[in-house]
Design a protein around this motif. Structure first.
Motif, mmCIF file in Angstrom:
data_model
loop_
_atom_site.group_PDB
_atom_site.id
_atom_site.type_symbol
_atom_site.label_atom_id
_atom_site.label_comp_id
_atom_site.label_asym_id
_atom_site.label_seq_id
_atom_site.Cartn_x
_atom_site.Cartn_y
_atom_site.Cartn_z
ATOM 1 N N VAL A 46 46.540 41.808 55.099
ATOM 2 C CA VAL A 46 46.054 42.885 54.229
ATOM 3 C C VAL A 46 46.629 42.720 52.822
ATOM 4 N N ASN A 47 47.937 42.437 52.766
ATOM 5 C CA ASN A 47 48.586 42.273 51.474
ATOM 6 C C ASN A 47 47.980 41.105 50.693
ATOM 7 N N VAL A 48 47.853 39.964 51.357
ATOM 8 C CA VAL A 48 47.307 38.771 50.694
ATOM 9 C C VAL A 48 45.865 39.009 50.247
ATOM 10 N N SER A 49 45.077 39.697 51.073
ATOM 11 C CA SER A 49 43.668 39.924 50.728
ATOM 12 C C SER A 49 43.531 40.693 49.418
ATOM 13 N N ALA A 50 44.409 41.659 49.208
ATOM 14 C CA ALA A 50 44.328 42.451 47.979
ATOM 15 C C ALA A 50 44.664 41.595 46.761
ATOM 16 N N PHE A 51 45.723 40.771 46.902
ATOM 17 C CA PHE A 51 46.132 39.960 45.748
ATOM 18 C C PHE A 51 45.136 38.828 45.476
ATOM 19 N N LEU A 52 44.737 38.118 46.560
ATOM 20 C CA LEU A 52 43.766 37.039 46.354
ATOM 21 C C LEU A 52 42.439 37.600 45.852
ATOM 22 N N GLY A 53 42.061 38.766 46.369
ATOM 23 C CA GLY A 53 40.821 39.408 45.922
ATOM 24 C C GLY A 53 40.826 39.614 44.411
ATOM 25 N N GLU A 54 41.969 40.080 43.892
ATOM 26 C CA GLU A 54 42.076 40.311 42.453
ATOM 27 C C GLU A 54 42.122 38.999 41.674
ATOM 28 N N ILE A 55 42.842 38.009 42.203
ATOM 29 C CA ILE A 55 42.893 36.694 41.536
ATOM 30 C C ILE A 55 41.477 36.117 41.450
ATOM 31 N N TRP A 56 40.773 36.181 42.559
ATOM 32 C CA TRP A 56 39.445 35.573 42.599
ATOM 33 C C TRP A 56 38.424 36.374 41.798
ATOM 34 N N ARG A 57 38.586 37.699 41.757
ATOM 35 C CA ARG A 57 37.707 38.484 40.889
ATOM 36 C C ARG A 57 37.850 37.996 39.445
ATOM 37 N N GLY A 58 39.112 37.785 39.045
ATOM 38 C CA GLY A 58 39.359 37.278 37.701
ATOM 39 C C GLY A 58 38.700 35.926 37.473
ATOM 40 N N CYS A 59 38.759 35.051 38.490
ATOM 41 C CA CYS A 59 38.167 33.714 38.359
ATOM 42 C C CYS A 59 36.645 33.812 38.237
ATOM 43 N N ILE A 60 36.043 34.709 39.010
ATOM 44 C CA ILE A 60 34.589 34.888 38.928
ATOM 45 C C ILE A 60 34.215 35.394 37.536
ATOM 46 N N GLU A 61 35.027 36.341 37.039
ATOM 47 C CA GLU A 61 34.713 36.906 35.725
ATOM 48 C C GLU A 61 35.045 35.944 34.595
ATOM 49 N N ALA A 62 35.842 34.912 34.902
ATOM 50 C CA ALA A 62 36.181 33.934 33.864
ATOM 51 C C ALA A 62 35.029 32.962 33.607
ATOM 52 N N VAL A 63 34.068 32.907 34.505
ATOM 53 C CA VAL A 63 32.892 32.069 34.256
ATOM 54 C C VAL A 63 32.096 32.745 33.139
ATOM 55 N N PRO A 64 31.799 31.993 32.061
ATOM 56 C CA PRO A 64 31.185 32.624 30.884
ATOM 57 C C PRO A 64 29.923 33.426 31.223
ATOM 58 N N ARG A 65 29.809 34.569 30.617
ATOM 59 C CA ARG A 65 28.678 35.484 30.789
ATOM 60 C C ARG A 65 27.316 34.771 30.661
ATOM 61 N N PRO A 66 27.140 33.900 29.656
ATOM 62 C CA PRO A 66 25.829 33.247 29.482
ATOM 63 C C PRO A 66 25.393 32.436 30.703
#
Lengths: 229, 250
Positions: free
Chosen positions: A96-116
């Protein structure tokens, strides 16, 4: 060979503890990875409800110590009729703990892909799922590898928390040996070294991956020519 | 939709970003096979107008009909619209993790469900069209800006769109690379493609435009054949042209 009064029996016991540390780390990383992927996808979902619910989950988990989660599962659940073995309680709390942290790390990675990139995929009539799976995620994965490997080092160290619910992993096996030898400095120094031996290769690998991370990531299409005079 | 119907029609389109009014009653009709070129200084609303046609921006008021799709319709099928409309951006926006051929076949295979073999054949054809037949297996980062932009054009063409939109596609390129991209666009126009082009290349605009549209302050101030550039009727276009001339001779 003996270090202080540590003999081969002690060494075998420590090795067994180290093995359980590795098992617990694997459970935490794999389980947390699968759940964390779900969290990350919910965090970028178009549904407001999914975004809100997953955001609340992340806040809740990140705001509670994994140690308390282990207590809750190991000591709390039997009180309401569920007997949980130490490995399951510790494993679940870490997942549970890892899922929350990895979830946030990966959300950031997804959002780091340029909007265009989203926009271009949208203009090619790809569905939202297709955009995510075929265009965004492959790029996000390359961004995500170094921080994910880096985070797994944290996970290995956090498994030592399982010692408090009586699970005999590396730290707990050290405690047990020390209880018979009363040589805390030697025993815990050896324990620290074993942890280091487990973690260091991962940190190094993470560093290497970071350096190697796809050159196109740091040089998005267009920027090179825009910068030219 | 019959042959006589316009491919793109904007009627009294209004659009604001917050307090900033970007489109202030824009009307524009593009017939089948026609090339409409929109010019104007930065902030005149020309890119926004173009993006509205592909519904990348949602308009506040007015009406837009593209290839029979009424964009203000609540039941608008966005993916059907995007299959009829191709758009090329200033920043190319190729997918960096895919080769040129994979960039081009992605949408035909996953959206139109054509076979991989057929999609590859189409990819070869559109790559020949833009002069990149030997770059199918290259990754975008291995290409020059001009090649990337031509690959992006090929990617759009592979979807066999009914209209192509170009949003300042040469603004990031040096003059030599600009020329190779413009040449591809001129060939495309000659082949009968319906096009709406936003550009800063004035001589190109004059050459290629069936209909030239000068925008200023979110409105269409002048419209007509390419030659209206030679004889501006409004002070805004006159001033714009003198700036352009000044920039060109500097």
């Amino acid at each position: 060979m003996e270090i202080g009064q540590l003999n081969a029996n002690h060494a075998a016991f420590l090795l067994q503890g180290a093995m359980w540390t590795v098992v617990l780390s694997a459970i935490a990383c794999l389980g947390g990875g699968v759940l964390g992927m779900g969290v990350a996808l919910c965090r970028v979902a178009s549904s407001r409800f999914l975004r809100g619910a997953s955001g609340a989950y992340v806040q809740l988990v990140q705001g509670t110590p994994p140690l308390v989660a282990m207590f809750l599962l190991y000591f709390g659940l039997p009180g309401i009729g569920f007997d949980v073995p130490a490995l399951i309680a510790a494993g679940l709390a870490l997942v549970v703990n890892v899922s929350a942290f990895l979830g946030e790390i990966w959300r950031g990675c997804i959002e780091a892909v340029p909007r265009p990139q989203w926009e271009a995929a949208e203009c090619l009539a790809l569905s939202r799922i297709q955009r995510l799976v075929k265009v965004i995620l492959p790029q996000a994965v390359r961004i995500a590898v170094p921080p994910t490997v880096g985070f797994s080092v944290q996970v290995i160290k956090n498994t030592s928390l399982a010692s408090v619910v009586g699970f005999v992993e590396l730290a707990r096996s050290g405690q047990i040996i020390n209880n018979s030898l009363f040589q805390p400095f030697v025993v815990y120094a050896v324990i620290a070294l074993v942890y280091f031996a487990l973690c260091y290769p991962l940190s190094r690998w993470s560093r290497v991956l970071e350096r190697r991370a796809g050159s196109w990531r740091r040089r998005p299409a267009g920027l090179a020519t825009l910068a030219a005079p | 939709m019959t042959d006589k119907d316009p491919v793109v029609e904007l009627r009294d389109v209004h659009k604001s970003f917050g307090a900033l009014k970007v489109l202030d009653g824009v009307s524009l009709t593009v017939a089948r096979g026609e090339v409409a070129v929109i010019i104007g200084r930065s902030g005149s609303g020309k890119s926004t107008a173009l993006r509205c046609i592909d519904r990348l921006e949602v308009i506040d008021d007015g009406e837009i009909v593209v290839c029979g799709h009424r964009l203000t319709d609540a039941k608008l099928n966005l993916r059907a619209l995007r299959q009829d409309v191709g758009i090329v951006f200033q920043s190319y926006n190729l997918f960096p993790h895919l080769t040129v051929a994979q960039n081009i076949t992605l949408a035909p295979v996953s959206v139109k469900r054509v076979s991989r073999a057929e999609a590859l054949e189409t990819a070869q054809a559109v790559l020949r069209q833009v002069g990149l037949q030997d770059k199918a297996d290259a990754y975008p980062e291995q290409l020059s800006g001009g090649q990337q932009q031509r690959a992006a054009i090929a990617r759009s063409l592979a979807m066999k769109p009914k209209v192509m939109l170009f949003d300042e596609v040469t603004s990031a390129l040096d003059p030599e690379l600009t020329a190779e991209v413009l040449r591809v666009m001129e060939d495309l126009a000659a082949s009968g493609m319906t096009m709406v082009v936003v550009t800063h290349e004035m001589s190109f605009a004059r050459r290629i435009a069936d209909q030239l549209v000068f925008m200023h302050g979110g409105r269409v101030r002048e419209t007509g054949p390419g030659d209206i550039l030679l004889d501006p009727q409004t002070p805004e276009l006159r001033q714009f042209m003198s700036h352009e001339l000044h920039a060109a001779t500097r």
